[in-house]
Design a protein around this motif. Sequence first.
Motif, mmCIF file in Angstrom:
data_model
loop_
_atom_site.group_PDB
_atom_site.id
_atom_site.type_symbol
_atom_site.label_atom_id
_atom_site.label_comp_id
_atom_site.label_asym_id
_atom_site.label_seq_id
_atom_site.Cartn_x
_atom_site.Cartn_y
_atom_site.Cartn_z
ATOM 1 N N UNK A 359 3.411 88.578 16.552
ATOM 2 C CA UNK A 359 4.220 87.401 16.182
ATOM 3 C C UNK A 359 3.698 86.168 16.906
ATOM 4 N N UNK A 360 3.344 86.367 18.167
ATOM 5 C CA UNK A 360 2.821 85.236 18.938
ATOM 6 C C UNK A 360 1.531 84.726 18.344
ATOM 7 N N UNK A 361 0.688 85.637 17.803
ATOM 8 C CA UNK A 361 -0.561 85.204 17.186
ATOM 9 C C UNK A 361 -0.342 84.361 15.948
ATOM 10 N N UNK A 362 0.840 84.438 15.360
ATOM 11 C CA UNK A 362 1.141 83.607 14.194
ATOM 12 C C UNK A 362 1.672 82.236 14.612
ATOM 13 N N UNK A 363 1.682 81.932 15.923
ATOM 14 C CA UNK A 363 2.084 80.612 16.385
ATOM 15 C C UNK A 363 3.415 80.598 17.095
ATOM 16 N N UNK A 364 4.043 81.694 17.225
ATOM 17 C CA UNK A 364 5.316 81.724 17.928
ATOM 18 C C UNK A 364 5.070 81.857 19.421
ATOM 19 N N UNK A 365 6.158 81.552 20.172
ATOM 20 C CA UNK A 365 6.096 81.666 21.625
ATOM 21 C C UNK A 365 7.387 82.263 22.124
ATOM 22 N N UNK A 366 7.307 82.856 23.263
ATOM 23 C CA UNK A 366 8.476 83.452 23.896
ATOM 24 C C UNK A 366 8.824 82.579 25.104
ATOM 25 N N UNK A 367 10.064 82.026 25.082
ATOM 26 C CA UNK A 367 10.511 81.143 26.140
ATOM 27 C C UNK A 367 11.302 81.987 27.152
ATOM 28 N N UNK A 368 10.891 81.826 28.437
ATOM 29 C CA UNK A 368 11.553 82.583 29.495
ATOM 30 C C UNK A 368 11.941 81.645 30.619
ATOM 31 N N UNK A 369 13.079 81.930 31.203
ATOM 32 C CA UNK A 369 13.506 81.145 32.354
ATOM 33 C C UNK A 369 12.720 81.595 33.579
ATOM 34 N N UNK A 370 13.037 80.985 34.647
ATOM 35 C CA UNK A 370 12.306 81.315 35.871
ATOM 36 C C UNK A 370 12.582 82.720 36.327
ATOM 37 N N UNK A 371 13.808 83.215 35.986
ATOM 38 C CA UNK A 371 14.097 84.617 36.374
ATOM 39 C C UNK A 371 13.569 85.615 35.385
ATOM 40 N N UNK A 372 12.817 85.184 34.346
ATOM 41 C CA UNK A 372 12.196 86.078 33.385
ATOM 42 C C UNK A 372 13.061 86.351 32.180
#
Length: 408
Positions: A359-372
Amino acid sequence: MALQTSPETPVTVAALTSMVGDWIERLGAIWVEGQITQISRRPGTALVYLTLRDASQDVSVELTCRRNVYDQVMPPPSEGARVVVWGKPNFYRPRGRFSLTVQELRPVGIGELLARIEELKRRLAVEGLFDAGLKKRLPFLPRRVGLICGRASAAERDVLENAQRRWPAVQFEVRETAVQGATAVPQIIAALGELDADPAVDVIVIARGGGSVEDLLPFSDEQLIRAVAACETPVVSAIGHEPDSPLLDLVADLRASTPTDAAKRIVPDLREELDRVIQARERLWHAVTRLLDREEHALAGFRSRPALAAPYAMLDQRAAEIASLRDRVHRAVDHRVARDSEVLAQTLARVRALSPLATLERGYAVVQRADGAVVRKPDEVAPGDPLSLRLAGGVLAATVSGDDSSSE
């Protein structure tokens, strides 16, 4: 009463002979049996002088017989005849000679002699002197043979010639004795004792030719029978001809029918033994040959077996089987690896298809806070919060600037 004498009071010879004569004359007439060894008929006298000898002992007594008493015996007794006499003992003092004055003379008949022999035979049999268990075995080849026989007799010649003809190396120890008459038994017993005491003599032969019952009487004498029974050396009896059977035949360790037969019994025949040796060698040779042939055939059979004919063939066969099995193992492993690799690739493709990275290769990103923690809604963060953006190509850091603005 015993005669009292001393060195100081001896008796004279005349007194001694007188006392002995008085004592003998007090004896009455007695019956005496013996064998006549000498007859003397002096011309012009009415007396016949005889010598009567014990058949088994070296003891004799002189007889004085009136001619009319002697002539009444029919047929007239001859030297060697056994007789029974009725007479009175007397002692001739001048010469100190003992004699017997015969009043009656009777010859011992054949029937009576045979009856006495039968009685002696029965008595000795009861004592066990004829038991087969007492018989000693003759040696196969005696070192020396003892021979008791008459002087220059045909029996001696038969034994020596036939034995030497059968076994030329045989040795003899010959004792020539009287074989009939009153002196026969003592001489034979003496010769028997001498040969039995000789350690070189292995067998003793007592040989005599045929003869009448009277001639063979010494070989049925009790003392001779007991002497033979006491011998340590085996004794062979070769007396007379086949029908003759003195008691010596029963007590001897082996009875030979004739002296010639005795020679055949005491030594083996050289020619026969050589033939036996040749036959034994042939049998041994055939037996060894058969054994070698059998073992050779067995060895050839063993050698023809595959294990011995081509001992490496089995190893080659096993090596080929091992190589085949190894190839099969390699092929099976390669096949299994290839199959599992394909399955793994398929599984990996499925995993990759389901992976967030795709999914990330299609341009998506995973948003994570500082605690993961993954940010799914905008209200989960506040302005100024640090964020990390996981992209297909890596991770970016960002800060929240506002609730509707893009992050830097």
